[in-house]
Design a protein around this motif. Structure first.
Motif, PDB file in Angstrom:
ATOM      1  N   TYR A   1      17.738   6.821  12.165  1.00 22.07           N
ATOM      2  CA  TYR A   1      17.488   6.735  10.722  1.00 22.07           C
ATOM      3  C   TYR A   1      16.083   6.184  10.441  1.00 22.07           C
ATOM      4  N   ILE A   2      15.668   5.143  11.168  1.00 23.96           N
ATOM      5  CA  ILE A   2      14.335   4.562  10.976  1.00 23.96           C
ATOM      6  C   ILE A   2      13.257   5.544  11.442  1.00 23.96           C
ATOM      7  N   LYS A   3      13.476   6.161  12.606  1.00 21.92           N
ATOM      8  CA  LYS A   3      12.489   7.103  13.141  1.00 21.92           C
ATOM      9  C   LYS A   3      12.301   8.305  12.218  1.00 21.92           C
ATOM     10  N   GLU A   4      13.329   8.645  11.489  1.00 20.83           N
ATOM     11  CA  GLU A   4      13.244   9.773  10.562  1.00 20.83           C
ATOM     12  C   GLU A   4      12.945   9.322   9.127  1.00 20.83           C
ATOM     13  N   GLY A   5      12.327   8.128   9.020  1.00 18.33           N
ATOM     14  CA  GLY A   5      11.737   7.731   7.746  1.00 18.33           C
ATOM     15  C   GLY A   5      12.616   6.994   6.771  1.00 18.33           C
ATOM     16  N   GLY A   6      13.717   6.394   7.233  1.00 18.50           N
ATOM     17  CA  GLY A   6      14.618   5.709   6.326  1.00 18.50           C
ATOM     18  C   GLY A   6      13.954   4.641   5.481  1.00 18.50           C
ATOM     19  N   PHE A   7      13.111   3.799   6.105  1.00 20.54           N
ATOM     20  CA  PHE A   7      12.473   2.723   5.362  1.00 20.54           C
ATOM     21  C   PHE A   7      11.230   3.201   4.606  1.00 20.54           C
ATOM     22  N   VAL A   8      10.602   4.258   5.076  1.00 17.34           N
ATOM     23  CA  VAL A   8       9.494   4.853   4.306  1.00 17.34           C
ATOM     24  C   VAL A   8      10.031   5.353   2.966  1.00 17.34           C
ATOM     25  N   ARG A   9      11.184   6.024   3.013  1.00 18.07           N
ATOM     26  CA  ARG A   9      11.811   6.484   1.765  1.00 18.07           C
ATOM     27  C   ARG A   9      12.208   5.306   0.886  1.00 18.07           C
TER      28      ARG A   9
ATOM     29  N   ILE B   1      -0.607   7.359   8.328  1.00 23.47           N
ATOM     30  CA  ILE B   1       0.407   7.833   9.270  1.00 23.47           C
ATOM     31  C   ILE B   1       1.278   6.661   9.725  1.00 23.47           C
ATOM     32  N   THR B   2       2.422   6.992  10.267  1.00 28.86           N
ATOM     33  CA  THR B   2       3.253   6.005  10.950  1.00 28.86           C
ATOM     34  C   THR B   2       2.999   6.097  12.449  1.00 28.86           C
ATOM     35  N   LEU B   3       3.144   4.959  13.127  1.00 27.04           N
ATOM     36  CA  LEU B   3       2.931   4.898  14.578  1.00 27.04           C
ATOM     37  C   LEU B   3       4.095   4.129  15.199  1.00 27.04           C
ATOM     38  N   ALA B   4       4.673   4.675  16.245  1.00 24.57           N
ATOM     39  CA  ALA B   4       5.780   4.050  16.975  1.00 24.57           C
ATOM     40  C   ALA B   4       6.899   3.600  16.048  1.00 24.57           C
TER      41      ALA B   4
ATOM     42  N   THR C   1       7.691  -0.587  12.234  1.00 22.91           N
ATOM     43  CA  THR C   1       6.795   0.553  12.423  1.00 22.91           C
ATOM     44  C   THR C   1       5.385   0.165  12.028  1.00 22.91           C
ATOM     45  N   LEU C   2       4.398   0.642  12.774  1.00 21.97           N
ATOM     46  CA  LEU C   2       2.995   0.421  12.427  1.00 21.97           C
ATOM     47  C   LEU C   2       2.512   1.527  11.498  1.00 21.97           C
ATOM     48  N   HIS C   3       1.672   1.171  10.553  1.00 23.67           N
ATOM     49  CA  HIS C   3       1.041   2.135   9.660  1.00 23.67           C
ATOM     50  C   HIS C   3      -0.469   2.071   9.824  1.00 23.67           C
ATOM     51  N   ILE C   4      -1.102   3.225   9.891  1.00 20.32           N
ATOM     52  CA  ILE C   4      -2.565   3.323   9.920  1.00 20.32           C
ATOM     53  C   ILE C   4      -2.997   4.022   8.638  1.00 20.32           C
ATOM     54  N   SER C   5      -3.832   3.354   7.848  1.00 23.66           N
ATOM     55  CA  SER C   5      -4.242   3.874   6.540  1.00 23.66           C
ATOM     56  C   SER C   5      -5.751   3.902   6.418  1.00 23.66           C
ATOM     57  N   GLU C   6      -6.266   4.978   5.848  1.00 23.24           N
ATOM     58  CA  GLU C   6      -7.701   5.080   5.597  1.00 23.24           C
ATOM     59  C   GLU C   6      -8.063   4.286   4.340  1.00 23.24           C
ATOM     60  N   LEU C   7      -9.184   3.568   4.397  1.00 27.48           N
ATOM     61  CA  LEU C   7      -9.687   2.844   3.235  1.00 27.48           C
ATOM     62  C   LEU C   7     -10.701   3.696   2.482  1.00 27.48           C
ATOM     63  N   THR C   8     -10.864   3.401   1.203  1.00 37.39           N
ATOM     64  CA  THR C   8     -11.856   4.101   0.391  1.00 37.39           C
ATOM     65  C   THR C   8     -13.265   3.780   0.890  1.00 37.39           C
TER      66      THR C   8
ATOM     67  N   PRO D   1       0.793  -1.238   0.000  1.00 40.13           N
ATOM     68  CA  PRO D   1       0.000   0.000   0.000  1.00 40.13           C
ATOM     69  C   PRO D   1       0.824   1.285   0.000  1.00 40.13           C
ATOM     70  N   ASN D   2       0.106   2.357  -0.299  1.00 35.57           N
ATOM     71  CA  ASN D   2       0.597   3.735  -0.161  1.00 35.57           C
ATOM     72  C   ASN D   2       1.835   4.053  -1.003  1.00 35.57           C
ATOM     73  N   ALA D   3       1.914   3.424  -2.183  1.00 33.67           N
ATOM     74  CA  ALA D   3       3.027   3.731  -3.085  1.00 33.67           C
ATOM     75  C   ALA D   3       2.941   5.182  -3.548  1.00 33.67           C
ATOM     76  N   GLY D   4       4.070   5.889  -3.493  1.00 35.42           N
ATOM     77  CA  GLY D   4       4.136   7.261  -3.980  1.00 35.42           C
ATOM     78  C   GLY D   4       3.435   8.282  -3.114  1.00 35.42           C
ATOM     79  N   THR D   5       3.116   7.920  -1.860  1.00 37.44           N
ATOM     80  CA  THR D   5       2.400   8.828  -0.956  1.00 37.44           C
ATOM     81  C   THR D   5       3.121   8.908   0.378  1.00 37.44           C
ATOM     82  N   TRP D   6       3.378  10.121   0.841  1.00 40.57           N
ATOM     83  CA  TRP D   6       4.029  10.301   2.136  1.00 40.57           C
ATOM     84  C   TRP D   6       3.010  10.234   3.267  1.00 40.57           C
ATOM     85  N   PRO D   7       3.405   9.751   4.448  1.00 40.42           N
ATOM     86  CA  PRO D   7       2.503   9.793   5.597  1.00 40.42           C
ATOM     87  C   PRO D   7       2.190  11.231   6.005  1.00 40.42           C
ATOM     88  N   MET D   8       1.015  11.428   6.569  1.00 44.50           N
ATOM     89  CA  MET D   8       0.596  12.776   6.958  1.00 44.50           C
ATOM     90  C   MET D   8       1.437  13.335   8.096  1.00 44.50           C
TER      91      MET D   8
END
Length: 382
Positions: free
Chosen positions: A199-207, A258-261, A240-247, A167-174
């Motif tokens: 590095y992980i807390k500052e989005g290394g794997f999200v990038r 968003i990312t959580l913890a 890291t946990l991700h919370i995503s809204e569904l359509t 999920p969430n390809a090409g979209t940054w967390p809020m």
């Protein structure tokens, strides 16, 4: 001869009576929850719905879970997702396989793939039942890290498989800072160092996964009071946990997440809402072995989320009573009544895995789970 025949008939009738009585006792001795014990369905067979979740609809509870088999290979999916139904949470009828794997080797849900933690929700707008699950492709171990979705016109299926993806390809967390969107020049490569955690807390794997989509493993689905649905999953190599809204039709992701913890190493998320507060219970990452649960709370699904520590108290609390969270069930018709659902895994023979169901209490703004050898729904009448 007549006397012998009469005696034989009496013995035969007694045997039938005892057998019927024993069978009836097996089927009806479900008047309470006995965590960790084998739980028999109405056919007197051990319930086979591991890593599951429950949907309540029109007076009936539907329990969906992984159908496990015997032996070390029993964690691969050889049948599919099984469904059970109940009107009282004690007695469960086997409704069969709701989502079936196929023989076609070109299918993503071919026999031998891994389907885990299925969750089903009802969409009031479309009238459809939607199943989400963690999917690992056959022969790839746990490298695929995808989420899959299926749909049905009936709560018991058959569910039609639609697709899987990251999920969430090409979209940054809020909740992602602008500065984190740029890869630093000297990214640390050695895991578990203080620099690596930063590095992980500052989005290394999200990038890292921005273009291809974020990893999705252990997951759950939550439908809020306004019928908005959210997909909550362990991502970034379970860090890291991700919370995503569904359509609105619950069949895809919007751009809101968003990312959580981050770098907290959480999996097995389970969520509930009591009044105006969201609570989440997770586990650490120790494979099939139990560990100490964690808990969080927030006033908004989008956070900020506050860490509350281990919700379990008492003997074996540090191992979550030898279990791992899978779902938190609101008890219909009762206020502030929630059941912590968890699994006791047996990886050497997965079909023998049992279930831990315990009541959740809210104490000073924190969820609390205590061990009860035996309890029933009257617990919530206090």
């Amino acid at each position: 001869m007549k006397n012998n025949l009469t005696f034989g008939l009496i013995i035969c009738c007694c045997f039938i009576f005892i057998k019927c009585k024993t069978t009836t006792e097996k089927q009806t001795d479900n008047s309470s929850f006995k965590s960790g014990k084998k739980w028999l369905d109405t056919n007197s067979e051990h319930i086979n719905a591991h890593g599951g979740g429950i949907m309540f609809h029109e007076g009936v509870y539907y329990w969906f879970g992984e159908h496990k088999t015997e032996g070390r290979g029993g964690n691969t999916t050889l049948f599919g997702v099984r469904c059970y139904s109940s009107t009282d949470l004690y007695h469960w009828k086997n409704e069969g396989i709701a989502l079936q794997v196929v023989e076609n080797l070109d299918s993503e849900i071919t026999k031998g793939a891994v389907i885990e933690r299925p969750k089903v929700v009802f969409n009031k707008k479309t009238g459809k039942y939607v199943m989400w699950f963690h999917l690992e492709l056959k022969g790839q171990g746990y490298n695929a890290a995808r989420t899959g979705v299926a749909i049905s016109d009936s709560p018991t299926g058959p569910f039609k498989y639609i697709k899987s993806f990251r999920p969430n390809a090409g979209t940054w967390p809020m909740n992602f800072k602008e500065a984190w969107k740029i890869e630093p020049d000297n990214s640390p490569l050695k895991w578990w160092t203080p620099e690596w955690y930063t590095y992980i807390k500052e989005g290394g794997f999200v990038r890292r996964d921005f273009e291809s989509g974020q990893m999705s493993r252990d997951m759950t689905v939550f439908v809020d009071d306004d019928e908005k649905a959210y997909h909550i999953h362990s991502s970034e190599d379970n860090l890291t946990l991700h919370i995503s809204e569904l359509t609105d039709d619950y069949l895809d992701f919007t751009d809101k997440w968003i990312t959580l913890a981050p770098a907290g190493h959480n999996e097995a998320p389970a969520i509930f809402k009591d009044e105006d507060t969201y609570y989440m219970i997770t586990s650490g990452c120790t494979g099939w072995d139990p560990n100490e649960a964690r808990s969080f709370k927030a006033k908004s699904i989008w956070g900020p989320w506050e860490s509350l520590g281990n919700p379990s108290i008492g003997k074996d609390a540090e191992l979550t009573f030898n279990s791992q969270s899978t779902y938190i069930l609101p008890v219909e018709g009762k206020e502030h009544a929630f059941i912590f659902m968890a699994d006791r895994w047996t990886p050497t023979n997965p079909i023998d895995g049992t279930y831990v169901w315990l009541p959740i209490e809210i104490n000073q703004g924190k969820p609390v789970i205590k061990w009860y050898e035996k309890w029933d729904l009257n617990f919530f009448n206090k």
